[in-house]
Motif scaffolding. Structure first.
Motif, PDB file in Angstrom:
ATOM      1  N   ALA A   7       0.842  -1.209   0.000  1.00 11.57           N
ATOM      2  CA  ALA A   7       0.000   0.000   0.000  1.00 11.57           C
ATOM      3  C   ALA A   7       0.876   1.257   0.000  1.00 11.57           C
ATOM      4  O   ALA A   7       0.598   2.214  -0.730  1.00 11.57           O
ATOM      5  N   SER A   8       1.923   1.243   0.790  1.00 10.69           N
ATOM      6  CA  SER A   8       2.844   2.376   0.820  1.00 10.69           C
ATOM      7  C   SER A   8       3.537   2.535  -0.523  1.00 10.69           C
ATOM      8  O   SER A   8       3.658   3.648  -1.052  1.00 10.69           O
ATOM      9  N   PHE A   9       3.991   1.435  -1.085  1.00  8.28           N
ATOM     10  CA  PHE A   9       4.620   1.458  -2.414  1.00  8.28           C
ATOM     11  C   PHE A   9       3.653   2.026  -3.448  1.00  8.28           C
ATOM     12  O   PHE A   9       4.028   2.869  -4.273  1.00  8.28           O
ATOM     13  N   THR A  10       2.409   1.603  -3.400  1.00 12.39           N
ATOM     14  CA  THR A  10       1.404   2.079  -4.346  1.00 12.39           C
ATOM     15  C   THR A  10       1.192   3.582  -4.209  1.00 12.39           C
ATOM     16  O   THR A  10       1.100   4.301  -5.210  1.00 12.39           O
ATOM     17  N   PHE A  11       1.155   4.063  -2.991  1.00 10.65           N
ATOM     18  CA  PHE A  11       0.975   5.496  -2.748  1.00 10.65           C
ATOM     19  C   PHE A  11       2.115   6.303  -3.374  1.00 10.65           C
ATOM     20  O   PHE A  11       1.872   7.235  -4.155  1.00 10.65           O
ATOM     21  N   TYR A  12       3.346   5.949  -3.044  1.00 14.44           N
ATOM     22  CA  TYR A  12       4.490   6.710  -3.555  1.00 14.44           C
ATOM     23  C   TYR A  12       4.665   6.548  -5.061  1.00 14.44           C
ATOM     24  O   TYR A  12       5.022   7.501  -5.759  1.00 14.44           O
ATOM     25  N   SER A  13       4.384   5.379  -5.572  1.00 12.41           N
ATOM     26  CA  SER A  13       4.473   5.155  -7.024  1.00 12.41           C
ATOM     27  C   SER A  13       3.466   6.021  -7.757  1.00 12.41           C
ATOM     28  O   SER A  13       3.774   6.608  -8.800  1.00 12.41           O
ATOM     29  N   PRO A  74      12.523   1.696 -13.259  1.00 14.25           N
ATOM     30  CA  PRO A  74      13.186   0.653 -12.466  1.00 14.25           C
ATOM     31  C   PRO A  74      12.702   0.622 -11.006  1.00 14.25           C
ATOM     32  O   PRO A  74      12.560  -0.453 -10.421  1.00 14.25           O
ATOM     33  N   PHE A  75      12.433   1.804 -10.438  1.00 12.66           N
ATOM     34  CA  PHE A  75      11.902   1.843  -9.074  1.00 12.66           C
ATOM     35  C   PHE A  75      10.584   1.084  -8.983  1.00 12.66           C
ATOM     36  O   PHE A  75      10.329   0.373  -7.999  1.00 12.66           O
ATOM     37  N   LEU A  76       9.740   1.229  -9.987  1.00 12.01           N
ATOM     38  CA  LEU A  76       8.445   0.545  -9.961  1.00 12.01           C
ATOM     39  C   LEU A  76       8.629  -0.969  -9.916  1.00 12.01           C
ATOM     40  O   LEU A  76       7.925  -1.663  -9.180  1.00 12.01           O
ATOM     41  N   PHE A  77       9.588  -1.470 -10.672  1.00  9.31           N
ATOM     42  CA  PHE A  77       9.870  -2.909 -10.656  1.00  9.31           C
ATOM     43  C   PHE A  77      10.454  -3.320  -9.307  1.00  9.31           C
ATOM     44  O   PHE A  77       9.970  -4.245  -8.655  1.00  9.31           O
ATOM     45  N   LEU A  78      11.511  -2.617  -8.893  1.00  4.70           N
ATOM     46  CA  LEU A  78      12.189  -2.976  -7.649  1.00  4.70           C
ATOM     47  C   LEU A  78      11.248  -2.877  -6.450  1.00  4.70           C
ATOM     48  O   LEU A  78      11.221  -3.769  -5.597  1.00  4.70           O
ATOM     49  N   GLY A  79      10.486  -1.804  -6.382  1.00  5.81           N
ATOM     50  CA  GLY A  79       9.575  -1.615  -5.257  1.00  5.81           C
ATOM     51  C   GLY A  79       8.495  -2.678  -5.185  1.00  5.81           C
ATOM     52  O   GLY A  79       8.135  -3.128  -4.091  1.00  5.81           O
ATOM     53  N   ALA A  80       7.975  -3.084  -6.329  1.00  5.03           N
ATOM     54  CA  ALA A  80       6.935  -4.115  -6.347  1.00  5.03           C
ATOM     55  C   ALA A  80       7.498  -5.449  -5.846  1.00  5.03           C
ATOM     56  O   ALA A  80       6.874  -6.120  -5.003  1.00  5.03           O
ATOM     57  N   HIS A  95      12.303   3.772   2.449  1.00  7.34           N
ATOM     58  CA  HIS A  95      12.868   3.577   1.103  1.00  7.34           C
ATOM     59  C   HIS A  95      12.043   4.336   0.067  1.00  7.34           C
ATOM     60  O   HIS A  95      12.580   5.070  -0.762  1.00  7.34           O
ATOM     61  N   PHE A  96      10.736   4.147   0.121  1.00  8.32           N
ATOM     62  CA  PHE A  96       9.842   4.748  -0.874  1.00  8.32           C
ATOM     63  C   PHE A  96       9.812   6.272  -0.754  1.00  8.32           C
ATOM     64  O   PHE A  96       9.845   6.983  -1.760  1.00  8.32           O
ATOM     65  N   LEU A  97       9.766   6.772   0.487  1.00  6.26           N
ATOM     66  CA  LEU A  97       9.725   8.210   0.718  1.00  6.26           C
ATOM     67  C   LEU A  97      11.012   8.883   0.238  1.00  6.26           C
ATOM     68  O   LEU A  97      10.965   9.923  -0.439  1.00  6.26           O
ATOM     69  N   ILE A  98      12.148   8.311   0.574  1.00  6.07           N
ATOM     70  CA  ILE A  98      13.435   8.895   0.172  1.00  6.07           C
ATOM     71  C   ILE A  98      13.539   8.950  -1.349  1.00  6.07           C
ATOM     72  O   ILE A  98      13.963   9.959  -1.916  1.00  6.07           O
ATOM     73  N   PHE A  99      13.137   7.867  -2.012  1.00  8.91           N
ATOM     74  CA  PHE A  99      13.191   7.871  -3.475  1.00  8.91           C
ATOM     75  C   PHE A  99      12.277   8.956  -4.039  1.00  8.91           C
ATOM     76  O   PHE A  99      12.680   9.733  -4.909  1.00  8.91           O
ATOM     77  N   SER A 124      21.526  11.145  -6.516  1.00 11.29           N
ATOM     78  CA  SER A 124      22.263  10.146  -5.742  1.00 11.29           C
ATOM     79  C   SER A 124      21.461   9.656  -4.540  1.00 11.29           C
ATOM     80  O   SER A 124      21.432   8.454  -4.251  1.00 11.29           O
ATOM     81  N   VAL A 125      20.823  10.579  -3.842  1.00 13.98           N
ATOM     82  CA  VAL A 125      19.999  10.194  -2.689  1.00 13.98           C
ATOM     83  C   VAL A 125      18.885   9.250  -3.119  1.00 13.98           C
ATOM     84  O   VAL A 125      18.605   8.255  -2.454  1.00 13.98           O
ATOM     85  N   ALA A 126      18.260   9.533  -4.249  1.00 15.66           N
ATOM     86  CA  ALA A 126      17.172   8.683  -4.740  1.00 15.66           C
ATOM     87  C   ALA A 126      17.671   7.300  -5.168  1.00 15.66           C
ATOM     88  O   ALA A 126      16.910   6.333  -5.142  1.00 15.66           O
ATOM     89  N   GLN A 127      18.931   7.199  -5.548  1.00 15.19           N
ATOM     90  CA  GLN A 127      19.469   5.900  -5.968  1.00 15.19           C
ATOM     91  C   GLN A 127      19.737   4.980  -4.785  1.00 15.19           C
ATOM     92  O   GLN A 127      19.705   3.752  -4.937  1.00 15.19           O
ATOM     93  N   LEU A 128      19.998   5.538  -3.623  1.00 15.83           N
ATOM     94  CA  LEU A 128      20.327   4.716  -2.456  1.00 15.83           C
ATOM     95  C   LEU A 128      19.238   3.696  -2.111  1.00 15.83           C
ATOM     96  O   LEU A 128      19.539   2.511  -1.946  1.00 15.83           O
ATOM     97  N   PRO A 129      17.966   4.104  -1.986  1.00 14.37           N
ATOM     98  CA  PRO A 129      16.949   3.087  -1.675  1.00 14.37           C
ATOM     99  C   PRO A 129      16.780   2.065  -2.801  1.00 14.37           C
ATOM    100  O   PRO A 129      16.492   0.893  -2.524  1.00 14.37           O
ATOM    101  N   CYS A 130      16.978   2.480  -4.045  1.00  8.63           N
ATOM    102  CA  CYS A 130      16.871   1.516  -5.150  1.00  8.63           C
ATOM    103  C   CYS A 130      17.976   0.479  -5.061  1.00  8.63           C
ATOM    104  O   CYS A 130      17.736  -0.721  -5.246  1.00  8.63           O
ATOM    105  N   PHE A 131      19.178   0.934  -4.776  1.00 10.46           N
ATOM    106  CA  PHE A 131      20.306   0.022  -4.625  1.00 10.46           C
ATOM    107  C   PHE A 131      20.055  -0.920  -3.451  1.00 10.46           C
ATOM    108  O   PHE A 131      20.280  -2.132  -3.551  1.00 10.46           O
TER     109      PHE A 131
END
Length: 145
Positions: A7-13, A74-80, A95-99, A124-131
């Motif tokens: 649900a959190s992922f869906t909100f931020y996405s 890529p975030f959408l894939f990784l987050g899901a 993770h989702f908020l920082i991205f 760079s900050v947004a890449q950290l949670p994806c990594f």
């Protein structure tokens, strides 16, 4: 939604997709204001073929939009997938908020031409949670491979 992380992922996405739509609208508005059209038929409709041209401000908007696509998709894939790993909900939300915040700041810095390195730091900050999510996915999958 029963899965708090998803649900959190869906909100931020959804916020990020809306941001991309807003950026597309901004690009169109800049194109109209600057009379710089990518297609001859659009130029003809808006004053003539002399407006079938590029403009630095329109190109800046387009680069910001392209950068969003290169990073948000890529975030959408990784987050899901990450959501399926049953991570700690608070950590996942972070993770989702920082991205999301990183991408918003990146876009604002791009469009307003903010002083360097604002845009690079936001990127760079947004890449950290994806990594982090990518590594957690790999560590979860490798033992079963």
């Amino acid at each position: 939604m029963e899965n708090e992380v998803f649900a959190s992922f869906t909100f931020y996405s959804t916020l990020l997709i809306i941001k991309m739509y807003v950026l597309a609208i901004i690009t169109g508005q800049v194109r109209l204001r600057k009379k710089a059209f990518a297609n001859p038929e659009d130029a003809l409709r808006n004053g003539g073929l002399q407006y079938y041209r590029e403009d630095p401000d329109v190109e800046r908007c387009r680069r910001a939009h392209r950068n969003d696509m290169e990073n948000i998709f890529p975030f959408l894939f990784l987050g899901a997938i990450y959501s399926l790993l049953e991570p700690n909900p608070l950590l996942a939300r972070a993770h989702f908020l920082i991205f999301c915040l990183g991408r918003i700041v990146h876009t604002v810095a791009y469009l307003l031409q903010l002083k360097a390195p604002t845009r690079s730091v936001a990127y760079s900050v947004a890449q950290l949670p994806c990594f982090s999510m990518a590594l957690q996915i790999l560590f979860a999958v490798i033992p079963n491979w």
